[in-house]
Structure formats: C-alpha cells, structure tokens
Design a protein around this motif. Structure first.
Motif, short mmCIF file in Angstrom:
data_model
loop_
_atom_site.label_atom_id
_atom_site.label_comp_id
_atom_site.label_asym_id
_atom_site.label_seq_id
_atom_site.Cartn_x
_atom_site.Cartn_y
_atom_site.Cartn_z
N MET A 195 12.01 -9.86 4.13
CA MET A 195 13.04 -9.39 3.43
C MET A 195 13.26 -7.94 4.06
N HIS A 196 14.52 -7.57 3.87
CA HIS A 196 14.92 -6.35 4.24
C HIS A 196 14.53 -5.25 3.33
N SER A 197 14.22 -4.10 3.73
CA SER A 197 13.73 -3.14 2.71
C SER A 197 14.20 -2.82 1.45
N ALA A 198 15.57 -3.09 1.26
CA ALA A 198 16.18 -2.85 0.12
C ALA A 198 15.74 -4.09 -1.08
N GLU A 199 15.43 -5.23 -0.57
CA GLU A 199 14.94 -6.15 -1.24
C GLU A 199 13.60 -5.92 -1.66
N THR A 200 12.83 -5.42 -0.76
CA THR A 200 11.26 -5.06 -1.01
C THR A 200 11.29 -3.98 -2.17
N GLN A 201 12.34 -3.40 -2.31
CA GLN A 201 12.32 -2.16 -3.33
C GLN A 201 12.03 -2.93 -4.74
N LEU A 205 2.43 -9.15 -1.75
CA LEU A 205 1.35 -9.28 -0.62
C LEU A 205 1.91 -9.96 0.10
N ASP A 206 2.74 -11.20 -0.20
CA ASP A 206 3.27 -12.15 1.00
C ASP A 206 4.74 -11.80 1.47
N THR A 207 5.25 -10.85 1.12
CA THR A 207 6.36 -10.52 1.58
C THR A 207 6.73 -9.53 2.68
N PRO A 208 7.07 -9.62 3.79
CA PRO A 208 7.22 -8.76 4.89
C PRO A 208 8.43 -7.75 4.24
N GLU A 209 8.27 -6.53 4.92
CA GLU A 209 9.34 -5.58 4.60
C GLU A 209 9.80 -5.31 5.85
N CYS A 210 11.18 -5.49 6.35
CA CYS A 210 11.95 -5.20 7.46
C CYS A 210 12.95 -4.15 7.23
N GLY A 211 13.33 -3.51 8.16
CA GLY A 211 14.41 -2.80 8.22
C GLY A 211 14.48 -2.05 9.79
#
Length: 235
Positions: free
Chosen positions: A1-7, A50-56
């Motif tokens: 997920m992109h960083s906005a989604e991980t927020q 814990l299962d979700t990568p943060e991307c940006g």
C-alpha cells in the motif's frame, strides 16, 4: 500500500491496539498471548498492520529519467533501528561510496519507536534522499526495546520494527516474505508480536528489472534455521 493508505492502519494501531499493549505485554510467552481473549479480538487488526507493506517516495527521484548504465550499486546496511539517523543520513549523502548507491537494503528499521526518535526511518530517509521506499514491519513491540532502551523517556508512537528497500528507480510488486521465528519473542524482557519478514520488490532500471530483497536472518537461532529462512526467501 502507498503511505497514505497505511496511515489508516496506523490510526487503527494507535486507537484500537495501543491502549491494550500493557495487558498483552503481561503475557509470559506466546502461548499465553494466543490464549488471551483480548489478543484474539485484536489479532485481525494486528495482522493487517504487520502484513501490509508501506510504500512511497520522497521528492521525485531524479534517476527515473536517466539513461541506462552498465552497472548499478546495491548497498546493504543494518541501521540498528535508525537510532543514529542524522549521522546515517549524512553518510548516505556524502560518503564517496554510499552516496552513489542506487538501491539500499536496510535492515532493523524502526517506525514509531521512542529509541529512534519515533521516526518512520525508511520514509524519512527516502524523503531526505529523494528515493522510492518500501517498508515491511516484522514486529509490533510491546515495550520500548531491549537493554537500556527500556529506560528511555517517552513512549512509542507505533512500536513497529522491520526491514526496508530504498531505490532511485521505481519499484513494483512489493511483497513481504514471512519467516519462521527461531525463538519465542514473547518470552523475554523485550516482548514483541510478529515474525521476521523480508521485503522484496522488482526494481525497474532503464535496461532491466531486478528483484531485490532486504532480509535479516534470525540471529537468535541455529545455522540450520537460518538456512531454512534463506531457502524460503529464495523460493
């Protein structure tokens, strides 16, 4: 997920999970934790975090528009939580070898741990260096860390610790590679939920796509166990 989604996930962590961390930390081992009604209620949210990568990405990486080159430089660095962030950033900017790195394989990166200034270490380095990044959390820390870290003032914002990839070129197909723990990570003073995880991604160089993996094999285990962990990564 992109960083906005991980927020959104991080807000779930702060609001739904963090208030219950002291109760979870009272468990003496993983078996006690897994048998706790509170943990079973929180587990779906914990697993999502814990299962979700943060991307940006930082400012638009300049290398994305450059012509193909005959070689690219990969640098692997255990940044030891990112507790020496300013010095590490300075080295990555000015060291004659490190400043030419195209891909950074960073292990032991914190996100929201008081011991590293509650920084998102991978994101903050990427922003400062103008690189793409991907961060995969391995552990949700129920304490401030190990040793003298326990005595630091303040509290964790997120309590996440994991591994990261930074690249001057775009990344695709970011995915975690989950590894089996070598020891019970709840049966110590530094209590954590999760498991070691590598982060893999396809780096899109102008003339080739290369799969990169940032992996931290389990230090508290046998040579046989580390062999099995690396086999899982290669598979």
């Amino acid at each position: 997920m992109h960083s906005a989604e991980t927020q959104d996930l991080y807000e779930i962590l702060r609001e739904r999970i963090a208030p219950h961390l002291p109760a979870l930390a009272a468990c003496r081992n993983s078996a006690e934790l897994w048998g706790l009604d509170l943990y079973r209620a929180l587990e779906p949210d914990i697993r999502r975090v814990l299962d979700t990568p943060e991307c940006g990405a930082g400012s638009q990486p300049a290398a994305a528009s450059q012509a193909a080159r005959p070689h690219y430089r990969f640098v692997a660095w255990n940044v030891e939580r990112g507790a020496q962030f300013d010095g590490q950033l300075e080295a990555l900017r000015t060291h004659p070898f490190l400043r030419e790195a195209d891909v950074l394989l960073l292990t032991e990166t914190d996100s929201g741990m008081v011991r590293s200034g509650n920084r998102n270490v991978a994101r903050d380095l990427a922003r400062a260096l103008g690189m793409h990044y991907a961060f995969v959390p391995c552990y949700l820390n129920l304490t401030k860390g190990s040793g003298v870290e326990q005595d630091l003032p303040g509290s964790n914002d997120l309590g996440l610790h994991g591994n990261a990839l930074l690249s001057r070129y775009p990344m695709a197909n970011v995915r975690p590679v989950f590894l089996e723990n070598g020891v019970d990570i709840m049966a110590s003073r530094e209590k954590r939920i999760g498991r070691q995880a590598a982060v893999a991604a396809d780096i899109r160089f102008p003339n080739a796509t290369i799969t990169a993996v940032s992996v931290h094999l389990d230090a508290q285990s046998t040579q046989r166990h580390r062999y099995l962990q690396l086999r899982d990564v290669l598979d």
